[in-house]
Design a protein around this motif. Sequence first.
Motif, PDB file in Angstrom:
ATOM      1  N   ALA A 154       0.134   7.737  -0.371  1.00 61.55           N
ATOM      2  CA  ALA A 154       0.193   8.884  -1.298  1.00 61.55           C
ATOM      3  C   ALA A 154       1.247   8.701  -2.393  1.00 61.55           C
ATOM      4  CB  ALA A 154       0.457  10.163  -0.519  1.00 61.55           C
ATOM      5  N   ARG A 165      -6.368  10.840  -7.109  1.00 61.95           N
ATOM      6  CA  ARG A 165      -6.125   9.487  -6.577  1.00 61.95           C
ATOM      7  C   ARG A 165      -6.449   8.403  -7.606  1.00 61.95           C
ATOM      8  NH1 ARG A 165      -5.364  10.472  -0.995  1.00 61.95           N
ATOM      9  NH2 ARG A 165      -6.565  12.259  -0.326  1.00 61.95           N
ATOM     10  N   ASN A 191       0.878  -1.155   0.000  1.00 58.91           N
ATOM     11  CA  ASN A 191       0.000   0.000   0.000  1.00 58.91           C
ATOM     12  C   ASN A 191       0.925   1.217   0.000  1.00 58.91           C
ATOM     13  OD1 ASN A 191      -1.707   2.120   0.377  1.00 58.91           O
ATOM     14  ND2 ASN A 191      -2.867   1.192   2.061  1.00 58.91           N
ATOM     15  N   HIS A 229       0.451   7.812  -6.153  1.00 52.83           N
ATOM     16  CA  HIS A 229       0.062   8.788  -7.170  1.00 52.83           C
ATOM     17  C   HIS A 229       1.226   9.658  -7.636  1.00 52.83           C
ATOM     18  CE1 HIS A 229      -3.677   7.410  -5.465  1.00 52.83           C
ATOM     19  NE2 HIS A 229      -3.402   7.981  -4.293  1.00 52.83           N
TER      20      HIS A 229
HETATM   21  C1  DQA Z   1      -4.554   4.882   0.343  1.00 53.34           C
HETATM   22  C2  DQA Z   1      -5.184   5.841  -0.685  1.00 53.34           C
HETATM   23  C3  DQA Z   1      -4.222   6.954  -1.031  1.00 53.34           C
HETATM   24  O1  DQA Z   1      -4.799   7.827  -2.005  1.00 53.34           O
HETATM   25  C4  DQA Z   1      -3.885   7.770   0.197  1.00 53.34           C
HETATM   26  O2  DQA Z   1      -2.925   8.760  -0.104  1.00 53.34           O
HETATM   27  C5  DQA Z   1      -3.446   6.935   1.351  1.00 53.34           C
HETATM   28  C6  DQA Z   1      -4.064   5.628   1.567  1.00 53.34           C
HETATM   29  C7  DQA Z   1      -5.566   3.818   0.821  1.00 53.34           C
HETATM   30  O3  DQA Z   1      -5.116   2.858   1.451  1.00 53.34           O
HETATM   31  O4  DQA Z   1      -6.774   3.940   0.592  1.00 53.34           O
HETATM   32  O5  DQA Z   1      -2.641   7.367   2.169  1.00 53.34           O
HETATM   33  O6  DQA Z   1      -3.483   4.209  -0.272  1.00 53.34           O
END
Ligand code: DQA
Length: 146
Positions: free
Chosen positions: A78, A112, A75, A81
């Motif tokens: 941010a 996103r 994961n 992106h």
């Molecule tokens: C994220 C979604 C991303 O856009 C965001 O910046 C996050 C978490 C998610 O797990 O939904 O920090 O990766």
Amino acid sequence: MTSIVYVLNGPNLNLLGQREPDVYGHETLADVEAACRETGRDLGLDIRFHQSNAEHQLVDWIQQARGEAAAIVINPAAFTHTSVAILDALNAFDGAVIEVHISNVHKREAFRHHSYVSGRADAVIAGCGTQGYLLALQRAAKLVTA
Ligand code: DQA
């Protein structure tokens, strides 16, 4: 032989449970780690769980996974992106890559909707909450034993 799977978490995921709980839920990252370890045990996977707010640290872990891990569940938060560096590191990794997002990024702001990591990922899971990590491990187990 037990397959090693890295579970990598990007910036601000250390605040899981406190940060925007309406978006990311009430579970902490420690809860997610415990659930991943339990699922990993059931699936015969050796889990290496990490979180960092620093892009270079995530790149270093991905490089470390080369030749050691069968799969990476990531994961990138941010950095999803923004980070060509994380994409390049994943492109240098030969095993399976599964991208996880707790929230459904496609239902959120337009910035996103694009992921650099999806260009390399074998699978993408979004919007399943923290259960997405466990689904990713199930998929990783399937891919590494195929
Ligand atoms: C994220 C979604 C991303 O856009 C965001 O910046 C996050 C978490 C998610 O797990 O939904 O920090 O990766």
